[in-house]
Design a protein around this motif. Structure first.
Motif, PDB file in Angstrom:
ATOM      1  N   VAL A  10      -3.061  -1.872   7.527  1.00 43.13           N
ATOM      2  CA  VAL A  10      -2.053  -2.539   6.694  1.00 43.13           C
ATOM      3  C   VAL A  10      -2.243  -2.147   5.227  1.00 43.13           C
ATOM      4  O   VAL A  10      -1.271  -1.844   4.526  1.00 43.13           O
ATOM      5  CB  VAL A  10      -2.116  -4.078   6.877  1.00 43.13           C
ATOM      6  CG1 VAL A  10      -1.262  -4.788   5.839  1.00 43.13           C
ATOM      7  CG2 VAL A  10      -1.686  -4.468   8.277  1.00 43.13           C
ATOM      8  N   LEU A  11      -3.475  -2.094   4.780  1.00 43.64           N
ATOM      9  CA  LEU A  11      -3.773  -1.716   3.407  1.00 43.64           C
ATOM     10  C   LEU A  11      -3.325  -0.272   3.143  1.00 43.64           C
ATOM     11  O   LEU A  11      -2.695   0.017   2.125  1.00 43.64           O
ATOM     12  CB  LEU A  11      -5.280  -1.859   3.136  1.00 43.64           C
ATOM     13  CG  LEU A  11      -5.729  -1.531   1.719  1.00 43.64           C
ATOM     14  CD1 LEU A  11      -5.163  -2.540   0.727  1.00 43.64           C
ATOM     15  CD2 LEU A  11      -7.239  -1.512   1.639  1.00 43.64           C
ATOM     16  N   PHE A  12      -3.614   0.615   4.061  1.00 42.55           N
ATOM     17  CA  PHE A  12      -3.235   2.016   3.936  1.00 42.55           C
ATOM     18  C   PHE A  12      -1.706   2.160   3.870  1.00 42.55           C
ATOM     19  O   PHE A  12      -1.176   2.881   3.030  1.00 42.55           O
ATOM     20  CB  PHE A  12      -3.800   2.826   5.116  1.00 42.55           C
ATOM     21  CG  PHE A  12      -3.451   4.284   5.057  1.00 42.55           C
ATOM     22  CD1 PHE A  12      -2.468   4.814   5.882  1.00 42.55           C
ATOM     23  CD2 PHE A  12      -4.098   5.132   4.165  1.00 42.55           C
ATOM     24  CE1 PHE A  12      -2.130   6.152   5.810  1.00 42.55           C
ATOM     25  CE2 PHE A  12      -3.777   6.475   4.097  1.00 42.55           C
ATOM     26  CZ  PHE A  12      -2.783   6.989   4.914  1.00 42.55           C
ATOM     27  N   LEU A  15      -0.415   0.908   0.476  1.00 43.47           N
ATOM     28  CA  LEU A  15      -0.684   1.898  -0.572  1.00 43.47           C
ATOM     29  C   LEU A  15       0.264   3.089  -0.470  1.00 43.47           C
ATOM     30  O   LEU A  15       0.722   3.618  -1.468  1.00 43.47           O
ATOM     31  CB  LEU A  15      -2.144   2.381  -0.500  1.00 43.47           C
ATOM     32  CG  LEU A  15      -3.192   1.388  -0.985  1.00 43.47           C
ATOM     33  CD1 LEU A  15      -4.592   1.908  -0.686  1.00 43.47           C
ATOM     34  CD2 LEU A  15      -3.034   1.119  -2.473  1.00 43.47           C
ATOM     35  N   GLN A  16       0.552   3.492   0.764  1.00 42.59           N
ATOM     36  CA  GLN A  16       1.467   4.608   0.992  1.00 42.59           C
ATOM     37  C   GLN A  16       2.868   4.267   0.475  1.00 42.59           C
ATOM     38  O   GLN A  16       3.507   5.093  -0.178  1.00 42.59           O
ATOM     39  CB  GLN A  16       1.513   4.916   2.490  1.00 42.59           C
ATOM     40  CG  GLN A  16       1.764   6.360   2.801  1.00 42.59           C
ATOM     41  CD  GLN A  16       1.602   6.641   4.287  1.00 42.59           C
ATOM     42  OE1 GLN A  16       1.498   5.738   5.105  1.00 42.59           O
ATOM     43  NE2 GLN A  16       1.594   7.891   4.636  1.00 42.59           N
ATOM     44  N   LEU A  17       3.345   3.073   0.756  1.00 42.22           N
ATOM     45  CA  LEU A  17       4.664   2.646   0.298  1.00 42.22           C
ATOM     46  C   LEU A  17       4.710   2.537  -1.226  1.00 42.22           C
ATOM     47  O   LEU A  17       5.689   2.931  -1.851  1.00 42.22           O
ATOM     48  CB  LEU A  17       5.047   1.301   0.928  1.00 42.22           C
ATOM     49  CG  LEU A  17       5.362   1.338   2.423  1.00 42.22           C
ATOM     50  CD1 LEU A  17       5.516  -0.072   2.972  1.00 42.22           C
ATOM     51  CD2 LEU A  17       6.630   2.139   2.694  1.00 42.22           C
ATOM     52  N   LEU A  20       4.913   6.044  -2.625  1.00 41.50           N
ATOM     53  CA  LEU A  20       6.259   6.601  -2.482  1.00 41.50           C
ATOM     54  C   LEU A  20       7.225   6.004  -3.487  1.00 41.50           C
ATOM     55  O   LEU A  20       8.125   6.683  -3.971  1.00 41.50           O
ATOM     56  CB  LEU A  20       6.790   6.368  -1.054  1.00 41.50           C
ATOM     57  CG  LEU A  20       6.192   7.246   0.036  1.00 41.50           C
ATOM     58  CD1 LEU A  20       6.662   6.778   1.410  1.00 41.50           C
ATOM     59  CD2 LEU A  20       6.577   8.704  -0.167  1.00 41.50           C
ATOM     60  N   ALA A  21       7.042   4.737  -3.807  1.00 39.22           N
ATOM     61  CA  ALA A  21       7.923   4.082  -4.773  1.00 39.22           C
ATOM     62  C   ALA A  21       7.668   4.563  -6.201  1.00 39.22           C
ATOM     63  O   ALA A  21       8.595   4.754  -6.973  1.00 39.22           O
ATOM     64  CB  ALA A  21       7.745   2.570  -4.691  1.00 39.22           C
ATOM     65  N   LEU A  22       6.403   4.775  -6.543  1.00 35.59           N
ATOM     66  CA  LEU A  22       6.059   5.196  -7.900  1.00 35.59           C
ATOM     67  C   LEU A  22       6.199   6.702  -8.104  1.00 35.59           C
ATOM     68  O   LEU A  22       6.394   7.165  -9.210  1.00 35.59           O
ATOM     69  CB  LEU A  22       4.631   4.763  -8.255  1.00 35.59           C
ATOM     70  CG  LEU A  22       4.414   3.261  -8.382  1.00 35.59           C
ATOM     71  CD1 LEU A  22       2.945   2.967  -8.619  1.00 35.59           C
ATOM     72  CD2 LEU A  22       5.250   2.659  -9.492  1.00 35.59           C
ATOM     73  N   PHE A  23       6.063   7.472  -7.051  1.00 37.45           N
ATOM     74  CA  PHE A  23       6.212   8.922  -7.127  1.00 37.45           C
ATOM     75  C   PHE A  23       7.422   9.328  -6.284  1.00 37.45           C
ATOM     76  O   PHE A  23       7.265   9.651  -5.113  1.00 37.45           O
ATOM     77  CB  PHE A  23       4.962   9.641  -6.590  1.00 37.45           C
ATOM     78  CG  PHE A  23       3.738   9.462  -7.433  1.00 37.45           C
ATOM     79  CD1 PHE A  23       3.431  10.361  -8.425  1.00 37.45           C
ATOM     80  CD2 PHE A  23       2.896   8.379  -7.239  1.00 37.45           C
ATOM     81  CE1 PHE A  23       2.296  10.200  -9.211  1.00 37.45           C
ATOM     82  CE2 PHE A  23       1.760   8.208  -8.013  1.00 37.45           C
ATOM     83  CZ  PHE A  23       1.466   9.122  -8.996  1.00 37.45           C
TER      84      PHE A  23
END
Length: 114
Positions: A10-12, A15-17, A20-23
């Motif tokens: 869930v943590l991974f 962080l992935q989402l 993707l939102a910031l980059f």
């Protein structure tokens, strides 16, 4: 043990989402902006874009372009404003300098022809 694996998964994913939102990659609009800018990021910026909250995008943002990456930041951040002002000044200064050199060269060529 299973709970730990689930928690890490869930943590991974979170962080992935966030990444993707910031980059932004496939999409052109920033979905989230960062108020905190990691150290050294502003020095690596090659160019920036200003995203307005009109039309397709629903968020005001500054998109910082670095080597192969984009980073979405808050346009009201003091450090970002300062960096944009510096970069605009550099661009305007270099354009003027190039034009001035070119005019001088053209003037010299005209003088030689006469």
């Amino acid at each position: 043990h299973d709970l730990l694996i689930l928690l890490i998964s869930v943590l991974f994913l979170t962080l992935q989402l966030l990444f993707l939102a910031l980059f932004p990659g496939a999409f052109n609009c920033c979905m989230k902006i960062s108020d905190e800018i990691p150290k050294g990021i502003l020095r690596k910026v090659q160019r920036f874009e200003i995203q307005k909250a009109d039309g397709l995008c629903h968020l005001d943002a500054v998109i910082l372009h670095m080597k192969g990456k984009k980073f979405c930041v808050n346009p009201w951040n003091r450090k970002v404003k300062k960096m944009m002002k510096k970069m605009k000044h550099k661009i305007n200064k270099s354009k003027f300098h190039v034009r001035k050199q070119r005019r001088t060269r053209i003037t010299k060529q005209k003088e030689q022809k006469q």
